[in-house]
Design a protein around this motif. Structure first.
Motif, mmCIF file in Angstrom:
data_model
loop_
_atom_site.group_PDB
_atom_site.id
_atom_site.type_symbol
_atom_site.label_atom_id
_atom_site.label_comp_id
_atom_site.label_asym_id
_atom_site.label_seq_id
_atom_site.Cartn_x
_atom_site.Cartn_y
_atom_site.Cartn_z
ATOM 1 N N TYR A 196 70.974 -45.285 65.092
ATOM 2 C CA TYR A 196 69.747 -45.336 64.302
ATOM 3 C C TYR A 196 69.439 -43.980 63.680
ATOM 4 C CZ TYR A 196 67.240 -42.631 67.796
ATOM 5 O OH TYR A 196 66.834 -41.616 68.639
ATOM 6 N N LEU A 197 68.564 -44.012 62.691
ATOM 7 C CA LEU A 197 67.923 -42.818 62.139
ATOM 8 C C LEU A 197 66.437 -43.102 62.081
ATOM 9 C CD1 LEU A 197 70.207 -41.873 59.105
ATOM 10 C CD2 LEU A 197 69.979 -40.623 61.263
ATOM 11 N N TRP A 227 63.596 -35.551 61.597
ATOM 12 C CA TRP A 227 64.341 -36.776 61.828
ATOM 13 C C TRP A 227 65.019 -36.691 63.180
ATOM 14 C CZ3 TRP A 227 69.532 -36.840 62.909
ATOM 15 C CH2 TRP A 227 70.282 -35.708 62.546
ATOM 16 N N LYS A 228 65.318 -37.839 63.743
ATOM 17 C CA LYS A 228 66.154 -37.918 64.935
ATOM 18 C C LYS A 228 67.018 -39.151 64.763
ATOM 19 C CE LYS A 228 62.854 -40.438 67.811
ATOM 20 N NZ LYS A 228 62.171 -40.484 69.100
ATOM 21 N N ALA A 238 69.058 -34.345 65.703
ATOM 22 C CA ALA A 238 67.718 -34.182 65.137
ATOM 23 C C ALA A 238 67.759 -33.074 64.107
ATOM 24 C CB ALA A 238 66.711 -33.862 66.239
ATOM 25 N N GLY A 239 66.716 -32.986 63.300
ATOM 26 C CA GLY A 239 66.640 -31.930 62.302
ATOM 27 C C GLY A 239 65.474 -32.136 61.379
ATOM 28 N N THR A 279 69.019 -31.308 57.319
ATOM 29 C CA THR A 279 69.731 -30.361 58.165
ATOM 30 C C THR A 279 69.612 -30.801 59.618
ATOM 31 O OG1 THR A 279 67.769 -28.954 58.377
ATOM 32 C CG2 THR A 279 69.301 -28.431 56.591
ATOM 33 N N ALA A 280 70.594 -30.404 60.411
ATOM 34 C CA ALA A 280 70.572 -30.679 61.844
ATOM 35 C C ALA A 280 70.150 -29.416 62.570
ATOM 36 C CB ALA A 280 71.948 -31.129 62.314
ATOM 37 N N SER A 281 69.432 -29.590 63.662
ATOM 38 C CA SER A 281 69.036 -28.438 64.465
ATOM 39 C C SER A 281 69.318 -28.738 65.927
ATOM 40 C CB SER A 281 67.556 -28.129 64.265
ATOM 41 O OG SER A 281 66.766 -29.233 64.656
#
Length: 148
Positions: free
Chosen positions: A61-62, A70-71, A80-81, A94-96
């Motif tokens: 999922y998003l 987002w996750k 997530a990001g 972007t991802a974090s």
């Protein structure tokens, strides 16, 4: 004298064609995709592929929050990001943080999101596309209660 007029006419037509092409490119933004460019409000919520993955313990999922975060998951690994969508459907995501690297046959939705450059709505579906406008993944709204 006639050749000078013809030469100027050919140059004028060439300039006109180039100007038309540039105008079309400049105004298209993320256009050319498989639907209507998505807006930020269109994306807020949870999205899934609608497919079943036998070896994934969870549904890929998003989830897009209205605060720009987002996750998501590929069914095994979380991510997530941050994200944003321009008025022309252009996506920046972007991802974090860290992500686990458990192997399974889910759908790599976090990777698709961070690789996408455009988002489109095609009916009730969300289409994420790459730089060339090629579809990376098509998502549907997650059924109520399926994503925490």
């Amino acid at each position: 004298m006639t050749s000078g007029i013809i030469r100027r006419s050919v140059i004028a037509i060439g300039i006109g064609l180039v100007a038309t092409a540039l105008t079309a490119c400049a105004s298209s933004g993320a256009a050319g995709g498989p639907g209507t460019p998505a807006t930020e409000s269109d994306l807020v919520g949870s999205w899934v592929t609608g497919e079943t993955y036998a070896t994934a313990p969870n549904e890929p999922y998003l989830t897009f929050a209205d605060d720009g975060s987002w996750k998501g998951s590929d069914g095994c690994n979380g991510g997530a990001g941050s994200w944003s969508v321009g008025s022309d459907g252009a996506v920046t995501a972007t991802a974090s943080g860290f992500s686990t690297l458990i192997g399974c046959e889910g759908a790599p939705l976090p990777k698709y999101l961070t690789s996408s450059r455009a988002a489109y709505l095609d009916g009730d579906s969300l289409v994420l596309a790459d730089e060339a406008g090629e579809t990376l993944v098509t998502l549907v709204p997650a059924p109520e209660g399926t994503i925490e």
